[in-house]
Design an enzyme around this catalytic site. Structure first.
Site, PDB file in Angstrom:
ATOM      1  N   CYS A  67     -32.730  11.095   7.393  1.00  0.00           N
ATOM      2  CA  CYS A  67     -31.643  10.858   9.106  1.00  0.00           C
ATOM      3  C   CYS A  67     -30.803  11.253   9.636  1.00  0.00           C
ATOM      4  O   CYS A  67     -29.665  12.233   9.943  1.00  0.00           O
ATOM      5  CB  CYS A  67     -30.652   9.280   7.453  1.00  0.00           C
ATOM      6  SG  CYS A  67     -30.052   7.905   8.755  1.00  0.00           S
ATOM      7  N   CYS A  94     -30.345   1.184   6.394  1.00  0.00           N
ATOM      8  CA  CYS A  94     -29.663   1.984   7.985  1.00  0.00           C
ATOM      9  C   CYS A  94     -30.626   1.937   9.515  1.00  0.00           C
ATOM     10  O   CYS A  94     -31.127   1.373   9.636  1.00  0.00           O
ATOM     11  CB  CYS A  94     -30.461   3.197   7.453  1.00  0.00           C
ATOM     12  SG  CYS A  94     -29.365   4.745   8.800  1.00  0.00           S
ATOM     13  N   TYR A 127      21.987   4.557   2.040  1.00  0.00           N
ATOM     14  CA  TYR A 127      22.453   4.129   0.394  1.00  0.00           C
ATOM     15  C   TYR A 127      23.152   5.222  -0.309  1.00  0.00           C
ATOM     16  O   TYR A 127      22.029   5.913  -0.937  1.00  0.00           O
ATOM     17  CB  TYR A 127      21.315   2.938  -0.425  1.00  0.00           C
ATOM     18  CG  TYR A 127      21.583   2.400  -1.151  1.00  0.00           C
ATOM     19  CD1 TYR A 127      22.436   1.495  -1.269  1.00  0.00           C
ATOM     20  CD2 TYR A 127      20.760   1.855  -2.270  1.00  0.00           C
ATOM     21  CE1 TYR A 127      23.592   0.826  -2.999  1.00  0.00           C
ATOM     22  CE2 TYR A 127      20.965   1.299  -3.808  1.00  0.00           C
ATOM     23  CZ  TYR A 127      22.171   0.499  -3.567  1.00  0.00           C
ATOM     24  OH  TYR A 127      22.838   0.003  -4.694  1.00  0.00           O
ATOM     25  N   LYS A 167      14.796  -0.802   9.324  1.00  0.00           N
ATOM     26  CA  LYS A 167      14.400  -0.913   7.984  1.00  0.00           C
ATOM     27  C   LYS A 167      13.173   0.310   8.573  1.00  0.00           C
ATOM     28  O   LYS A 167      12.123   0.120   9.331  1.00  0.00           O
ATOM     29  CB  LYS A 167      13.452  -1.528   7.780  1.00  0.00           C
ATOM     30  CG  LYS A 167      12.718  -1.925   6.450  1.00  0.00           C
ATOM     31  CD  LYS A 167      12.579  -2.966   5.857  1.00  0.00           C
ATOM     32  CE  LYS A 167      11.250  -2.332   4.425  1.00  0.00           C
ATOM     33  NZ  LYS A 167      10.585  -1.614   4.257  1.00  0.00           N
ATOM     34  N   CYS A 215     -26.528   5.370   2.998  1.00  0.00           N
ATOM     35  CA  CYS A 215     -27.246   5.522   3.966  1.00  0.00           C
ATOM     36  C   CYS A 215     -27.971   6.608   3.153  1.00  0.00           C
ATOM     37  O   CYS A 215     -27.439   7.923   2.928  1.00  0.00           O
ATOM     38  CB  CYS A 215     -28.091   5.330   5.126  1.00  0.00           C
ATOM     39  SG  CYS A 215     -29.520   6.804   5.149  1.00  0.00           S
ATOM     40  N   GLU A 260      20.965  -2.861   9.421  1.00  0.00           N
ATOM     41  CA  GLU A 260      20.238  -1.646   9.082  1.00  0.00           C
ATOM     42  C   GLU A 260      18.984  -1.442   9.888  1.00  0.00           C
ATOM     43  O   GLU A 260      18.670  -2.640  10.579  1.00  0.00           O
ATOM     44  CB  GLU A 260      20.085  -1.066   8.062  1.00  0.00           C
ATOM     45  CG  GLU A 260      21.660  -0.758   7.954  1.00  0.00           C
ATOM     46  CD  GLU A 260      21.471   0.172   6.535  1.00  0.00           C
ATOM     47  OE1 GLU A 260      20.603   0.401   6.021  1.00  0.00           O
ATOM     48  OE2 GLU A 260      22.444  -0.260   5.744  1.00  0.00           O
ATOM     49  N   CYS A 282     -32.170   5.041  11.054  1.00  0.00           N
ATOM     50  CA  CYS A 282     -33.436   5.348   9.651  1.00  0.00           C
ATOM     51  C   CYS A 282     -34.228   4.169   9.063  1.00  0.00           C
ATOM     52  O   CYS A 282     -35.389   4.234   8.912  1.00  0.00           O
ATOM     53  CB  CYS A 282     -33.673   6.318   9.243  1.00  0.00           C
ATOM     54  SG  CYS A 282     -32.822   6.249   7.883  1.00  0.00           S
ATOM     55  N   ASP A 295       9.798   2.975   8.567  1.00  0.00           N
ATOM     56  CA  ASP A 295       8.721   3.269   7.427  1.00  0.00           C
ATOM     57  C   ASP A 295       8.205   4.765   7.619  1.00  0.00           C
ATOM     58  O   ASP A 295       7.556   5.472   8.112  1.00  0.00           O
ATOM     59  CB  ASP A 295       8.097   2.064   8.678  1.00  0.00           C
ATOM     60  CG  ASP A 295       6.453   2.277   7.831  1.00  0.00           C
ATOM     61  OD1 ASP A 295       6.595   2.223   6.688  1.00  0.00           O
ATOM     62  OD2 ASP A 295       5.371   1.722   8.583  1.00  0.00           O
ATOM     63  N   LYS A 337      10.383  -8.523   8.165  1.00  0.00           N
ATOM     64  CA  LYS A 337       9.846  -7.287   7.970  1.00  0.00           C
ATOM     65  C   LYS A 337       9.087  -7.558   9.861  1.00  0.00           C
ATOM     66  O   LYS A 337       9.625  -9.271  10.347  1.00  0.00           O
ATOM     67  CB  LYS A 337       7.885  -7.814   8.057  1.00  0.00           C
ATOM     68  CG  LYS A 337       8.582  -6.645   6.414  1.00  0.00           C
ATOM     69  CD  LYS A 337       7.931  -5.348   6.428  1.00  0.00           C
ATOM     70  CE  LYS A 337       7.588  -5.341   4.851  1.00  0.00           C
ATOM     71  NZ  LYS A 337       6.686  -4.191   4.945  1.00  0.00           N
TER      72      LYS A 337
END
Ligand code: IVH
Length: 666
Positions: A429, A405, A224, A114, A423, A112, A408, A116, A310
């Protein structure tokens, strides 16, 4: 030895953190593959060191998505997960194991897709849906029946020859199209985006308002069937029967008789799945005969008769050229990798997310490295690994997370318990100032007619340095700007004028206090009634408010301790913004239910549940969603769940009718 023990501690911490990110916050920061690898390493180490056994180790549970807002229900049959495999060899191993377990007996494997999404367990009695429960920790989950009832593909009433009582499990999904549209809307409303349809689906299922859920257009596939009286001897025939009763069962399902047939199925769907309307991340293999399933049995966490394969997420390998650091509105720093352009599932990728300093450190990155980029259902591609073999002597510098940063120059800080660096220079800033102005003018905030580009322009010309400066803009100044003219200037001035009517709760949200989103702002505004009360409030005062924890309370408190912020708020007051609750709202408020915790259960004649909730809050009461000894009243409607009734009785919670409640607030 010493090293192993340290590694175990480290992995347990990491996995706990990622479990929390994934199941509670719905914002994972690593791929499933990386998570599974770490889990496997921990399992191996724990095997070698039985003295390190710990019942709280992440290996001892399968994760939990319980949130406090829903009634918890025990699963009649535990909801197990599946073992994961990533290669054809592992699939062959599984086939051999099954064959051995069945002592050479012939068997069939059903392949089947899978899906997600987020898993769900549905209970049907006498052909009607009676309960929908999330996986939770596998033993018990959240009762999300009201929300699930809104999903069109889930039958509320069955047809045909169904068993009197059974459970059916499957996946709730948000189709790609719905997901993309939802994120577009969220972008417009300045709400955080969902990383992928899985998070969007599980987030939606946990919403408090099933009306909203209904708008989100979720879908489902069931895979199921279980119960004491299921009709057929094989899994395949049971699903085909369930399809006849009205369930959505995938047609991508095949009974296989050899490993080669399984490989063909995998190969076919690895390509074809890209044309499906929903996300899939692998194939599930299940032994078809129920008798053989029983014969093979279960390990502590998963069935021996089933396994997941997977799909490899699409990845590309390319050169890392440099790292840029972006500064957001709240000062959070986001590292972004600049790459040699590379083709990845149909688009050219030049930039990829690196999330935070920890991830950079764990990758041990150097400029010039050849890195793997993945687009695993996430919007922004991310770097998942480095090809260390390609690192030559001519490699560039080691990537070190910045300490200052980039905008600044202020030294960065890292808040306890958070992955991001910040920051702290919020007042001066530039991107933080511009970001705050953008937030302030946003549609959900003050709704002022100014876009990002114009904010940039006005900021660069020195016309606005903070949100209060907006109200000093005048017609003459604005219409004199390049490419502006009278009309656009008038537009801005008019929307500024109109914003003076925006209600207090939105003004409070517009200020951009860290952690104070639209909903929290509303709660605070309703509880505190005016900005003066908030300014004077202590952290404990604020924490009394529903849904305001220490982190939010501290942030609000800190905001008003800053001279700069107080000066801005004072100027906004003078301009005439709404800094207290509207009279009408205040008029309808009473203290009649002050100090009372009230739970609502069932359906009602005269009010919707949302209306009742509003009435409780308007009259000073607290609406709670799960019953405890601290609950004062239960407003009992029709079709109230028997479990709640039982619990209310055992805890001596006073039960009242809709009418009794109306009398209380009259
Ligand atoms: S069967 C005991 N079939 O994958 C077997 N699961 O880790 C129960 N899933 O929790 C699961 N598609 O959420 C099964 N066709 C499928 C599936 C599927 C997706 C999810 C499910 C489960 C997880 C397994």
């Amino acid at each position: 030895m010493e090293k192993d023990l340290e590694r175990i501690e480290y992995l347990r911490n990491e996995l706990n953190k990622h479990n929390y990110n994934y199941y509670v916050l719905s914002t994972p920061t690593i791929s499933d593959f990386e998570f599974d690898q770490m889990m496997k390493e921990l399992q191996d180490l724990e095997m070698q060191h039985p003295e390190m056994f710990d019942p709280s180790s992440p290996t001892q549970r399968v994760g939990s998505d319980i949130s406090k807002n829903f009634q918890q229900v025990a699963h009649k049959y535990p909801m197990l997960s599946l073992g994961n495999t990533y290669s054809k060899e592992e699939v062959s191993d599984f086939y051999q194991r099954v064959s051995k377990g069945l002592e050479g007996e012939s068997f069939e494997i059903v392949c089947e897709l899978k899906y997600d999404g987020t898993s769900i367990s549905l209970t049907y009695e006498h052909g009607k849906l009676v309960r929908a429960v999330t996986r939770g920790d596998g033993e018990k989950g959240d009762d999300v029946t009201d929300n699930v009832r809104t999903i069109r593909s889930i039958p509320l009433v069955l047809h045909g020859d169904y068993p009197d009582e059974f459970e059916i499990r499957g996946e709730i999904l948000m189709p790609w199209m719905v997901f993309e549209k939802l994120n577009e809307e969220r972008l417009q409303n300045e709400e955080p985006l969902f990383a992928n349809p899985r998070n969007a689906a599980s987030g939606t299922l946990k919403m408090q308002n099933s009306k909203e859920v209904s708008k989100r257009k979720l879908d489902s596939y069931l895979y199921y069937l279980l119960g004491d009286t299921i009709p057929e001897d094989t899994h395949y025939d049971n699903l085909k029967a369930a399809q006849k009763w009205g369930f959505k069962i995938s047609d991508a399902m095949k009974v296989c008789h050899s490993v080669d047939e399984i490989f063909d199925f995998i190969q076919y769907w690895d390509v074809e799945r890209k044309n499906l309307p929903v996300a899939t991340d692998g194939i599930v293999l299940k032994v078809n005969s129920i008798a053989q399933q029983e014969q093979l049995g279960y390990t502590a966490k998963s069935p021996r008769w089933a396994i997941a394969y997977k799909f490899q997420a699409e990845r590309a390998c390319t050169r890392l050229n440099s790292i840029s650091y972006q500064v957001g509105r709240t000062g959070a720093i986001t590292p972004v990798a600049n790459l040699d352009p590379v083709q990845l599932s149909g688009t050219v990728v030049k930039r990829a997310s690196l999330h935070n300093a920890d991830i950079i450190r764990s990758l041990d990155l150097y400029i010039g490295d050849m890195v793997y980029v993945e687009k695993g259902g996430e919007i922004i591609p991310k770097i998942v690994g480095v090809d260390y073999n390609q690192r030559g002597i001519d490699i560039g510098e080691k990537v070190q997370f910045i300490t200052k940063c980039p905008e600044c120059g202020t030294p960065l800080i890292r808040l306890e318990g958070e992955a991001a660096h910040y920051c702290p220079n919020d007042a001066h800033c530039p991107p933080q100032i511009k970001g705050r102005i953008e937030h302030f003018v946003g549609r959900k905030a003050m709704d002022i007619n100014l876009g990002e580009e114009n904010i940039n322009l006005l900021y660069n010309k020195g016309m606005i340095k903070n949100i209060a400066d907006l109200y000093d803009l005048d017609m003459r100044e604005l219409s004199g700007l390049d490419r502006w003219g009278e009309t656009s200037a008038k537009n801005v001035i008019e929307s500024l004028e109109k914003s003076k009517q925006v209600p207090f709760e939105r003004v409070l949200f517009a200020l951009g206090i860290r952690y104070v989103g639209a909903t929290t702002a509303k709660k605070i505004a309703n509880a505190m009634k005016s900005i003066e009360t908030i300014e004077r409030a202590t952290v404990p005062d604020l924490q009394v408010i529903d849904e305001v924890g220490e982190r939010i309370a501290q942030s609000v408190y800190d905001y008003f301790r800053s001279e700069d912020n107080r000066a801005i708020v004072d100027r906004l007051k003078q301009v005439g913004l709404q800094f207290e609750l509207d009279e009408d709202v205040l008029k309808n408020r009473t203290d009649k239910l002050a100090g009372l915790s009230i739970i609502i259960s069932g359906t009602f004649q005269r009010h919707s549940r949302d209306e009742l909730k509003l009435l409780i809050e308007q009259n000073g009461g607290k609406n709670v969603s799960s019953i405890s000894s601290k609950t004062d009243y239960l407003i009992a409607g029709e079709n109230m769940g028997p479990a709640k009734l039982e619990k209310a009785k055992s805890l001596n919670v006073k039960m009242i009718s809709e009418e009794d409640f109306e009398n209380m607030i009259k």
